[in-house]
Motif scaffolding. Structure first.
Motif, PDB file in Angstrom:
ATOM      1  N   ILE A  59      11.240 -52.150  -5.166  1.00  0.00           N
ATOM      2  CA  ILE A  59       9.900 -52.451  -5.571  1.00  0.00           C
ATOM      3  C   ILE A  59       9.138 -50.994  -5.630  1.00  0.00           C
ATOM      4  N   GLU A  64      12.255 -52.426 -13.452  1.00  0.00           N
ATOM      5  CA  GLU A  64      11.817 -54.028 -14.063  1.00  0.00           C
ATOM      6  C   GLU A  64      12.126 -54.908 -13.015  1.00  0.00           C
ATOM      7  N   THR A  67       9.511 -54.768 -10.102  1.00  0.00           N
ATOM      8  CA  THR A  67       8.411 -55.299 -10.376  1.00  0.00           C
ATOM      9  C   THR A  67       8.377 -56.859 -10.446  1.00  0.00           C
ATOM     10  N   MET A  68       9.582 -57.309 -10.794  1.00  0.00           N
ATOM     11  CA  MET A  68       9.631 -58.647 -10.636  1.00  0.00           C
ATOM     12  C   MET A  68       9.724 -59.283  -9.293  1.00  0.00           C
ATOM     13  N   GLN A  70       8.309 -57.606  -6.626  1.00  0.00           N
ATOM     14  CA  GLN A  70       7.001 -57.653  -6.197  1.00  0.00           C
ATOM     15  C   GLN A  70       5.873 -58.653  -6.618  1.00  0.00           C
ATOM     16  N   ASN A  71       6.137 -59.325  -7.799  1.00  0.00           N
ATOM     17  CA  ASN A  71       5.321 -60.366  -8.295  1.00  0.00           C
ATOM     18  C   ASN A  71       5.633 -61.564  -7.808  1.00  0.00           C
ATOM     19  N   MET A  72       6.988 -61.739  -7.354  1.00  0.00           N
ATOM     20  CA  MET A  72       7.306 -62.938  -6.630  1.00  0.00           C
ATOM     21  C   MET A  72       6.704 -63.018  -5.203  1.00  0.00           C
ATOM     22  N   LYS A  74       4.241 -61.398  -4.159  1.00  0.00           N
ATOM     23  CA  LYS A  74       2.642 -61.477  -4.237  1.00  0.00           C
ATOM     24  C   LYS A  74       2.381 -62.906  -4.322  1.00  0.00           C
ATOM     25  N   GLU A  75       3.404 -63.804  -5.145  1.00  0.00           N
ATOM     26  CA  GLU A  75       2.862 -65.285  -5.545  1.00  0.00           C
ATOM     27  C   GLU A  75       3.357 -66.080  -4.467  1.00  0.00           C
ATOM     28  N   LYS A  77       6.564 -66.734  -3.450  1.00  0.00           N
ATOM     29  CA  LYS A  77       7.757 -67.135  -3.784  1.00  0.00           C
ATOM     30  C   LYS A  77       8.926 -66.512  -3.103  1.00  0.00           C
TER      31      LYS A  77
END
Length: 251
Positions: A59, A64, A67-68, A70-72, A74-75, A77
């Motif tokens: 992260i 790339e 980022t994927m 980190q987004n998971m 945060k959501e 998941k």
């Protein structure tokens, strides 16, 4: 997509060719596995890989993939097993070593099955630091690392997750005779003494226990029927034999 698949297969093949020795290190939060992993690295020259640390580093790299991840997170998941496994594979290849402690992974049965399927590697054994919940809770609340999740509510949630997710993994490997359980409630030094027994080669264990019986000049108190390679009778003190046997580790 095809290029990525080929690259992944190459990584898996390269790693499998090395025939690495993998040890899964599992234990609840506060069981002391991090401290013991550092000791194992120092004394037995393993490379310590923490799945959590690898994800955080990815992260931080801003890639790339990072980022994927980190987004998971945060959501809310769960990061797919394959993502973590690829990071582990990459770290193992780059280390140049062939002995690895994989800390905090697999977290669940899906992780376990995916690791074996993707890497074609089965662990040598699972090092399980078993510690009562009350003791782990006491350690986490008293340590001053400043972690945000070291409060009573989140600590108990982490215990619950560990019990529900990781214990089935331990039971799976226990059925295969691959679990080495350590009483992690003891002081750090005593815990490492138990760990050393697990990692010390068998022949060294025998040597370290001084497996030798002094010969007696007469046979008045000897054990009958013992002979050396040339057929000469050997006289051993019964008391000395018993003393030595008490100090031999049973493997």
């Amino acid at each position: 997509m095809g290029t990525v698949d080929v690259a992944n297969k190459d990584v898996t093949a390269s790693l499998a060719d090395k025939k690495p020795k993998v040890v899964f290190v599992l234990g609840g939060p506060g069981s002391g596995k991090g401290t013991q992993c550092a000791n194992i690295v120092e004394h037995f020259h393993y490379t310590h890989l923490s799945a959590g640390d690898l994800l955080r580093a990815e992260i931080k790299s801003g890639s790339e993939n990072g980022t994927m991840i980190q987004n998971m997170i945060k959501e809310g998941k769960i990061v797919p097993s394959e993502v973590t496994i690829k990071l582990l594979q990459k770290a193992m290849l780059e280390s140049g070593n062939d002995k690895f402690l994989i800390d905090g992974f697999p977290r669940n049965e899906e992780n376990r099955a995916a690791f074996e399927a993707v890497t074609k590697i089965e662990p040598e054994f699972v090092l399980f630091f078993n510690c009562p919940e009350e003791e782990m809770e006491r350690r986490l609340l008293s340590r001053n690392q400043g972690r945000e999740d070291d409060n009573i509510e989140t600590i108990r949630k982490r215990f619950k997750v560990f019990l529900e997710s990781s214990l089935p993994v331990i039971e799976y490997y226990k059925a295969k005779g691959k679990v080495r359980e350590i009483d992690a409630a003891k002081p750090v030094g005593e815990v490492f003494e138990a760990v050393k027994v697990v990692f010390t080669p068998k022949d060294e264990k025998v040597k370290s226990h001084g497996f030798s019986f002094p010969l007696l000049e007469n046979e008045s108190h000897c054990l009958g029927g013992l002979r050396n390679s040339t057929g000469d009778k050997l006289a051993y003190s019964f008391e000395v034999v018993c003393h030595n046997l008490l100090h031999i580790t049973v493997f």
